[in-house]
Design an enzyme around this catalytic site. Structure first.
Site, PDB file in Angstrom:
ATOM      1  N   THR A 229      11.080  -6.091  43.672  1.00  0.00           N
ATOM      2  CA  THR A 229      12.624  -5.543  43.892  1.00  0.00           C
ATOM      3  C   THR A 229      12.682  -4.181  43.466  1.00  0.00           C
ATOM      4  O   THR A 229      13.204  -3.684  42.563  1.00  0.00           O
ATOM      5  CB  THR A 229      13.630  -6.239  42.805  1.00  0.00           C
ATOM      6  OG1 THR A 229      12.854  -6.188  41.755  1.00  0.00           O
ATOM      7  CG2 THR A 229      13.850  -7.676  43.608  1.00  0.00           C
TER       8      THR A 229
ATOM      9  N   GLU B 161      11.175 -12.614  34.115  1.00  0.00           N
ATOM     10  CA  GLU B 161      10.034 -12.868  33.395  1.00  0.00           C
ATOM     11  C   GLU B 161       9.837 -11.303  32.615  1.00  0.00           C
ATOM     12  O   GLU B 161      10.243 -10.607  32.763  1.00  0.00           O
ATOM     13  CB  GLU B 161       8.705 -12.634  34.647  1.00  0.00           C
ATOM     14  CG  GLU B 161       7.218 -12.577  34.147  1.00  0.00           C
ATOM     15  CD  GLU B 161       7.380 -13.725  33.069  1.00  0.00           C
ATOM     16  OE1 GLU B 161       7.425 -15.055  33.196  1.00  0.00           O
ATOM     17  OE2 GLU B 161       6.841 -13.381  31.983  1.00  0.00           O
TER      18      GLU B 161
ATOM     19  N   CYS C  49       8.465  -1.181  36.100  1.00  0.00           N
ATOM     20  CA  CYS C  49       9.816  -1.842  35.721  1.00  0.00           C
ATOM     21  C   CYS C  49      10.861  -0.910  35.071  1.00  0.00           C
ATOM     22  O   CYS C  49      11.679  -0.894  35.803  1.00  0.00           O
ATOM     23  CB  CYS C  49       9.518  -3.198  34.873  1.00  0.00           C
ATOM     24  SG  CYS C  49       8.623  -4.276  35.584  1.00  0.00           S
TER      25      CYS C  49
END
Ligand SMILES: NC(=O)c1ccc[n+]([C@@H]2O[C@H](COP(=O)([O-])OP(=O)(O)OC[C@H]3O[C@@H](n4cnc5c(N)ncnc54)[C@H](O)[C@@H]3O)[C@@H](O)[C@H]2O)c1
Length: 439
Positions: free
Chosen positions: A86, A151, A263
């Site tokens: 993503t 996660e 991230c």
């Protein structure tokens, strides 16, 4: 449980291998044919400590397999995890949900019998509703439930994190799905990992709130480091002094070149965008993003200052290129901005990384060396960017002997100034300068 993992990257492959290790039957699916072909031959396409042995033993035991055929795998599954990327959407910074939605419609068409579809990818609040809509529209007959299960593993310690998580967050409203998720994670909560059930939207937000908070914590100590340099304080002592306070905690208080990786940068940005869309802007996160962006180039300027303000034609050895140790992941690594700043100023950069060289070659145009001393050959300055163990105990005499001038900029505060200076180096750390500007 028959588990299918759609997307076999850093998260999908680790999660799939760990679920297999718990005793489930796992099929890891990926669109990238070369990745699946490699996995079938026992070659692990990423560097993650311990993953090769875990994959090998579970493949041998017949619990873990790999395929590009999503339809066949999903038809047999009790639970299908979506673990595709993503990334930031080009242009506006929102999370690009194209891969998640594409996977959702492929899964929808393949569902047979009651199936739980779980988004493990980091997705903005409300994505689960959209996944549900896509599945219902693609396959009106399908019997399914959509669950959020973000996660939290960290690359470099992914297996340990997956097997001993601080918590497992599961967002759902369907009771049948709750039973399936409880079964999937049984080995973990028997092992005392708390299983936190929430609504789906809450679960989606928890992931962003966690990453936003951690990014903010890193950025906070980085700003304290800058202040330390001005006032003559030591940021490592500040970290320890505040970190021992149980309300604050000592983790994520290491000053450095700014957060990076696959991230934090994209998740903080997506959180800020979502919050703006809902008219509840998260100013702390917006500021965190801006401060962190500035910081990476500022670290390049710090190196330039260490060689006297002009790096044109000078050689800089960059030790460590990945965004953190024990991974080969180069996505949004601070090294990229540091290197670019140095190149923009006319430096010749020679870099070395224990595992990230292949990925780095796709991302930066520099000289690549075969080791830290080779990178430092003839260099005017060496910069420690990523704190790999290999760089923690450098032979400083050897380093000095190959360098043109013994200057070390340590962006991770791995070394103490006196020990480096004892070898004749000029040393610059982060948040440790002794020059005091009196006001
Ligand atoms: N990397 C981490 O440390 C980490 C930690 C926690 C959460 N996450 C989140 O997990 C998600 C995955 O991250 P990652 O780092 O594993 O990404 P990645 O890029 O390593 O892996 C994604 C994989 O999905 C595959 N893929 C894409 N579309 C597909 C499809 N339709 N069918 C099958 N395969 C498909 C890609 O080929 C790729 O191999 C992201 O949302 C990320 O934010 C990542």
């Amino acid at each position: 449980m028959r588990v299918v993992m759609v997307g076999s990257g850093y998260v999908g492959l680790v999660s799939g291998a760990c679920f297999a290790d718990f005793g489930h039957d796992v099929i890891c699916v990926d669109k990238a044919v070369e990745k699946i072909e490699a996995l079938k031959k026992g070659i692990i396409p990423i560097f993650e400590p311990g993953l090769d042995a875990l994959v090998e033993s579970n493949v041998k035991a017949g619990r873990l397999s790999f395929t590009t055929d999503l339809t066949e795998a999903v038809a047999e599954a009790d639970v299908v995890f979506i673990a595709v990327g993503t990334p930031s959407r080009r242009g506006d910074g929102h999370a690009d949900l194209g891969y998640v939605y594409a996977a959702s419609s492929e899964i929808a068409a393949a569902i047979k019998g009651f199936t739980v579809i779980v988004t493990k990818s980091t997705v903005p609040v409300g994505t689960g509703d959209e996944v549900e809509r896509i599945i219902r529209e693609t396959n009106p007959e399908a019997d399914f439930a959509v669950v959020s299960n973000p996660e939290f593993l960290r690359e470099g310690a992914a297996i340990e994190d997956f097997k001993r998580p601080d918590r497992i967050v599961v967002g759902l409203s369907d009771e049948r799905a709750r039973a399936v998720m409880t079964e999937v994670y049984r080995p973990l909560y028997l092992n005392q990992s708390p299983l936190l059930f929430t609504s789906r939207r809450t679960s989606e937000l928890i992931k962003y709130a966690a990453n936003g908070f951690l990014a903010m914590k890193i950025t906070f100590i980085n700003e304290m480091a800058d202040l330390c340099e001005r006032v003559g304080a030591d940021v490592q002592d500040v970290s320890r002094g505040i970190g021992l306070d149980g309300r604050i905690g000592s983790k994520f208080l290491h000053a450095g070149p700014g957060y990076g990786g696959s991230c934090f940068p994209k998740d903080t940005l997506a959180l800020a965008k979502t919050a703006q869309d809902y008219d509840a802007p998260v100013r702390l996160i917006e500021t965190t993003i801006a401060v962190n962006d500035n910081r990476k180039r500022a670290m390049g300027r710090k190196v330039i200052a260490a060689v006297g303000g002009d790096v044109r034609g000078k050689k800089v050895a960059v030790l460590g290129l990945t965004f953190k140790p024990n991974t080969d992941d180069m996505r949004d690594s601070p090294a990229i901005a540091v290197v670019q700043t140095l190149k923009d100023a006319g430096a010749i950069v020679s870099g070395y990384d224990p595992e990230g060289m292949e990925n780095a070659k796709q991302m930066m145009d520099i000289e690549f060396a075969s080791g830290p001393y080779q990178a430092a050959e003839g260099a005017d300055v060496a910069v420690l960017v990523t704190e790999w163990n290999e760089f923690r105990a450098l032979d400083l005499e050897r380093l000095k002997s190959v360098m043109k001038s013994p200057i070390l900029v340590d962006l991770r505060n791995v070394y103490r100034a006196p020990e480096v200076e004892a070898h004749g180096f000029t040393y610059t750390g982060v948040g440790k300068t002794e020059e005091v500007t009196k006001v």
